[in-house]
Every structure is written in C-alpha cells, then in structure tokens.
Enzyme design. Structure first.
Site, mmCIF file in Angstrom:
data_model
loop_
_atom_site.group_PDB
_atom_site.id
_atom_site.type_symbol
_atom_site.label_atom_id
_atom_site.label_comp_id
_atom_site.label_asym_id
_atom_site.label_seq_id
_atom_site.Cartn_x
_atom_site.Cartn_y
_atom_site.Cartn_z
ATOM 1 N N LYS A 1 -86.368 10.504 40.181
ATOM 2 C CA LYS A 1 -87.495 11.460 40.108
ATOM 3 C C LYS A 1 -87.267 12.612 41.086
ATOM 4 O O LYS A 1 -87.574 13.764 40.793
ATOM 5 C CB LYS A 1 -88.817 10.732 40.392
ATOM 6 C CG LYS A 1 -89.287 9.961 39.164
ATOM 7 C CD LYS A 1 -90.221 8.815 39.450
ATOM 8 C CE LYS A 1 -90.328 7.939 38.208
ATOM 9 N NZ LYS A 1 -90.934 6.638 38.425
ATOM 10 N N GLN B 1 -95.131 4.450 42.585
ATOM 11 C CA GLN B 1 -94.190 3.649 41.804
ATOM 12 C C GLN B 1 -94.707 2.213 41.670
ATOM 13 O O GLN B 1 -95.117 1.596 42.649
ATOM 14 C CB GLN B 1 -92.805 3.672 42.492
ATOM 15 C CG GLN B 1 -91.703 2.985 41.703
ATOM 16 C CD GLN B 1 -91.387 3.658 40.379
ATOM 17 O OE1 GLN B 1 -91.458 4.882 40.264
ATOM 18 N NE2 GLN B 1 -91.058 2.866 39.368
ATOM 19 N N ASP C 1 -98.707 10.243 36.051
ATOM 20 C CA ASP C 1 -98.367 9.079 35.219
ATOM 21 C C ASP C 1 -99.363 8.893 34.076
ATOM 22 O O ASP C 1 -99.075 8.178 33.120
ATOM 23 C CB ASP C 1 -98.412 7.800 36.077
ATOM 24 C CG ASP C 1 -97.037 7.391 36.577
ATOM 25 O OD1 ASP C 1 -96.059 7.581 35.852
ATOM 26 O OD2 ASP C 1 -96.975 6.861 37.703
HETATM 27 N N1 GUN Z 1 -92.704 1.432 36.981
HETATM 28 C C1 GUN Z 1 -92.129 1.288 35.765
HETATM 29 N N2 GUN Z 1 -92.418 2.333 34.976
HETATM 30 C C2 GUN Z 1 -93.205 3.159 35.696
HETATM 31 C C3 GUN Z 1 -93.833 4.404 35.420
HETATM 32 O O1 GUN Z 1 -93.733 4.974 34.335
HETATM 33 N N3 GUN Z 1 -94.561 4.934 36.443
HETATM 34 C C4 GUN Z 1 -94.692 4.332 37.637
HETATM 35 N N4 GUN Z 1 -95.439 4.925 38.558
HETATM 36 N N5 GUN Z 1 -94.130 3.165 37.931
HETATM 37 C C5 GUN Z 1 -93.386 2.593 36.959
#
Ligand code: GUN
Length: 284
Positions: free
Chosen positions: A53, A96, A119
């Site tokens: 990211k 996350q 998200d």
């Molecule tokens: N963990 C696995 N996929 C995701 C996601 O799309 N967003 C976040 N924040 N954590 C994750």
C-alpha cells in the site's frame, strides 16, 4: 472453449495512470492527498500488504504515513483513530485486518470517520451499499465489478454464485451485484449441494483460500470465473481455481497473479482519491 483472460494487471495500470494525473493536478494546486495505514502485530502477510500500500501510494504521488504497533490496547487504538479522524492532512485511514484478538474489530471500524473510510468497512458505508446509495465500495468487490464491466460481461440478469460470505468480500459483493440486477447465490462451508449451485452460475466468484478448490466439474461450460483466492506457496501466489482445466471450459477467467489482486490495490487508491475529493468538496 478456451477462456479469455480478464487482465486485472493491465486494467489496474490504466486506473493508476489516470489517478496519477488527478493527483499531479491537485498537487499543482497545493492539495496533497494522504493515506494513513495502521498495522498492529507481526503477521507477515499483513506486513506485506501494508508495504504494498505504501509502494502503490508513492508510485502515484499520494502522501503516506504508517502507524505501526507491536501491540496496542483497544482504548489506545480508538484514541489513535480519533486523532487521525481529526487530522485535516489525512484523507484516508486503513486499519489492516486481522487485528489481535483483544481488540474488537467492529468497534475500530465503527470509529473510522465514514468520509475517511478507504476500505468501505464502516457500518454506515456498508449500510449505504445495501441501500444502493453508496459511492464508496470495499476494494476487492469493487475491483471484481470493475473488471467484469471492462470486459462488458453483463451482471444484470446473470446467475451469479459467490463462494465467500465474509464482510470484506462476499457480503458487499452480493449487495453490489443485486443492486446491478444480478441473481445472486452466496455459498459457504455449510451450504447443501454447493457444487450444483456453482454449476448453475453464469458468473462464479471464488474466495476460499484453498489451492485448486474450483475444478472444471464445478463450472458450467462458458461460465465466467473470477478468482479472489490468495495462497502463498514457495513457488509464488496461488488462487483457488484449478486454472489449467477450468480455463478450458469457461469463457473468461482471471489469472492469479495478475487478476483481482492488482485491481484490489488500484481500488484502494481510487477510494483514497474519492475520500480526498469529498473532504475538499470537489464533486467527482
Ligand atoms: N486484510 C485482508 N484484506 C484486507 C482489506 O481489504 N483491508 C484491510 N484493512 N485489511 C485486510
């Protein structure tokens, strides 16, 4: 029939190139979009995702700040989110997942300002999807729909089976596809006659995290298959689809890697820009 490849990597590049130009334009005017990520604990996969990211953001000129904790209490994490909500220089907040067990994930997601919820996991944004009044969608479902649209694969009127019932993928994707006029079946480990329900589908979306889970006997001739699965093996990343045999029977298929993964990453950047524009009162 040999399936055409749904090239998520190419589409993601197109999207990120467009976003780069938008970001450059705003920066010329002194406006700097910024993403904040929050990582708690030492899960190696989460570390990889957060690093990606950062790299993706920097590639298109988005400012980035990471908040990392070996461990943190729920109370302190809520205070951190509060601080980030109130910082005018931060336009998107991504916590996350998964979080450690002593932290109530729903409490944290509920605390994120819906305007900064890149998200799309805040309950308000989830509810808006159900009501079909949303302009912010979770990254993986958004990437799946975008790739189908790019290849003019109709959702309206299609029988769609989703093999995933998570809050992150299956549930929002089901709502988005219902809103688009799809006939959606969501199947999972407790489903009776799962194979039959998958074999009936014009479009199959699978995300179970089991290599070679979806075999050719489970899909209809000419179906579209979208593989959301990610399993890390010594020789690279694998999806859920037994690609060699399934790709001979279907009309379209996403590869792994190079399918949904790059789209998910691109959609996060797009969501950050959507959040940034909303906070700057710029209509998109
Ligand atoms: N963990 C696995 N996929 C995701 C996601 O799309 N967003 C976040 N924040 N954590 C994750």
């Amino acid at each position: 029939m040999t399936a055409k490849i749904l090239d998520g990597k190419a589409l993601a590049l197109k999207v990120t190139n467009e976003l780069s130009e938008i970001v450059a334009d705003y920066k010329k005017r002194g406006l700097y979009p910024k993403l904040a990520t929050v990582l708690v604990g030492s899960d190696p996969a989460s570390r990889v995702y957060v690093n990606l990211k950062k790299k993706d953001s920097e590639k298109i000129g988005i400012d980035y700040e990471e908040f990392y904790y070996d461990d943190i209490s729920e109370e302190d994490l809520l205070l951190l989110i509060d601080k980030l909500n109130n910082r005018a220089d931060i336009h998107g907040i991504l916590v996350q997942l998964p979080l450690p067990k002593h932290i109530d994930t729903n409490k944290i997601l509920e605390k994120i300002d819906p305007l900064k919820d890149v998200d799309g996991f805040n309950p308000l944004n989830v509810g808006r999807i159900l009501l079909n009044i949303s302009d912010l969608f979770p990254c993986t479902p958004k990437g799946v729909v975008k790739i189908l649209d790019e290849y003019n694969i109709p959702i309206e009127g299609a029988d769609i089976t989703i093999i995933n019932r998570s809050n992150i993928i299956g549930k929002p994707l089901a709502a988005m596809m219902i809103n688009r006029g799809g006939t959606v079946t969501v199947v999972h480990t407790k489903t009776k006659n799962l194979k039959e329900k998958v074999r009936n589908a014009d479009i199959v979306i699978v995300g179970v995290g089991k290599t070679d889970f979806l075999t050719s006997d489970m899909v209809k001739e000419g179906a579209v298959v979208v593989d959301v699965g990610i399993t890390r093996e010594i020789d690279g990343i694998k999806g859920d689809v037994k690609y060699d045999e399934v790709s001979k029977k279907t009309s379209y298929i996403t590869p792994v890697p190079g399918g949904v993964g790059p789209m998910t990453r691109a959609m996060l950047l797009e969501n950050l820009i959507i959040c940034f524009l909303k906070q700057n009162d710029c209509a998109r």
